[in-house]
Design a protein around this motif. Structure first.
Motif, mmCIF file in Angstrom:
data_model
loop_
_atom_site.group_PDB
_atom_site.id
_atom_site.type_symbol
_atom_site.label_atom_id
_atom_site.label_comp_id
_atom_site.label_asym_id
_atom_site.label_seq_id
_atom_site.Cartn_x
_atom_site.Cartn_y
_atom_site.Cartn_z
ATOM 1 N N LEU A 1 117.621 35.165 18.207
ATOM 2 C CA LEU A 1 116.316 34.586 18.524
ATOM 3 C C LEU A 1 115.980 33.390 17.632
ATOM 4 O O LEU A 1 114.997 32.691 17.856
ATOM 5 N N ILE B 1 111.432 35.979 16.462
ATOM 6 C CA ILE B 1 110.408 35.992 17.511
ATOM 7 C C ILE B 1 109.401 34.855 17.296
ATOM 8 O O ILE B 1 108.931 34.235 18.256
ATOM 9 N N VAL C 1 103.022 39.871 14.716
ATOM 10 C CA VAL C 1 104.269 40.258 15.398
ATOM 11 C C VAL C 1 104.784 41.565 14.827
ATOM 12 O O VAL C 1 105.279 42.434 15.560
ATOM 13 N N HIS D 1 109.427 31.519 18.974
ATOM 14 C CA HIS D 1 109.101 31.403 20.398
ATOM 15 C C HIS D 1 107.630 31.687 20.726
ATOM 16 O O HIS D 1 107.211 31.467 21.864
#
Length: 210
Positions: free
Chosen positions: A172, A48, A59, A51
């Motif tokens: 990801l 994650i 997060v 991005h």
């Protein structure tokens, strides 16, 4: 006839939840900074982070918070004050370590030592948290939910959940390496050792006859 009522020592529960969460955070940091791979949630978080311009701990808190909301509407009995401490405290502790500049980097050639130590420390911290018996952590609650939905064993539910999270993290942009296997091999035994041996000492028992 007298009957003893087993009641939890709330002070100990609070202490174990906080201390266990902090120790687990140190373990996670050691694992991540090794650069050799990570546990399932850390792999997802690292993916994650490819991005979004946020901190690792932030997060982590967001991910756990979303899970707790889902669990709350599914079966709120699984959630206790320990669930809140662990789910948000882990990310908070990681941000504190980041802010203090602790374990940002490690000496060259110590990656494997770092991930081995981190896996063991992570297992010990998770074990101490679980000894608090103050509610399931977010990820463990999600595993229990999956177990009920699939009508499977805990082992099967954990494997499937880890596989899904690892895959999502990898897609990801998270890194899966040989170190990931080290985490899987060492974290479980250190967790089991903690749960089996610490309760033999009176200090680590949170429930007492009143």
């Amino acid at each position: 006839m007298r009957s003893d009522i087993i009641k939890p020592n709330v002070t100990k529960q609070l202490l174990f939840a906080i201390v266990g969460t902090f120790i687990a955070a140190i373990g996670v940091r050691l694992i991540v900074v090794s650069g050799l791979g990570a546990d399932a949630i850390s792999t997802l978080v690292l993916g994650i982070l490819q991005h979004v311009p946020w901190k690792f701990g932030t997060v982590s808190m967001l991910f756990n918070g979303i899970i707790l909301v889902i669990i709350f509407f599914y079966d709120r009995k699984m959630i206790g004050f320990g669930s809140i401490i662990n789910s948000f405290g882990l990310g908070f502790c990681l941000n504190i370590l980041d802010w203090m500049g602790i374990l940002h980097t490690i000496p060259n050639g110590t990656g494997y030592l770092s991930i081995i130590a981190g896996s063991i420390v992570f297992g010990i911290g998770t074990g101490i948290y679980l000894l608090a018996d103050a509610g399931s952590a977010a990820y463990e609650s999600l595993m229990i939910l999956l177990k009920r939905v699939l009508k499977s064993s805990v082992k099967v539910a954990r494997i499937i959940l880890d596989a899904i999270i690892f895959l999502a993290g990898f897609l990801l942009g998270g890194h899966i390496g040989f170190g990931t296997l080290i985490v899987l091999l060492l974290m479980g035994p250190s967790l089991e050792f903690t749960l089996n041996h610490l309760p033999t000492m009176k200090f680590f028992r949170v429930r007492e006859a009143k």
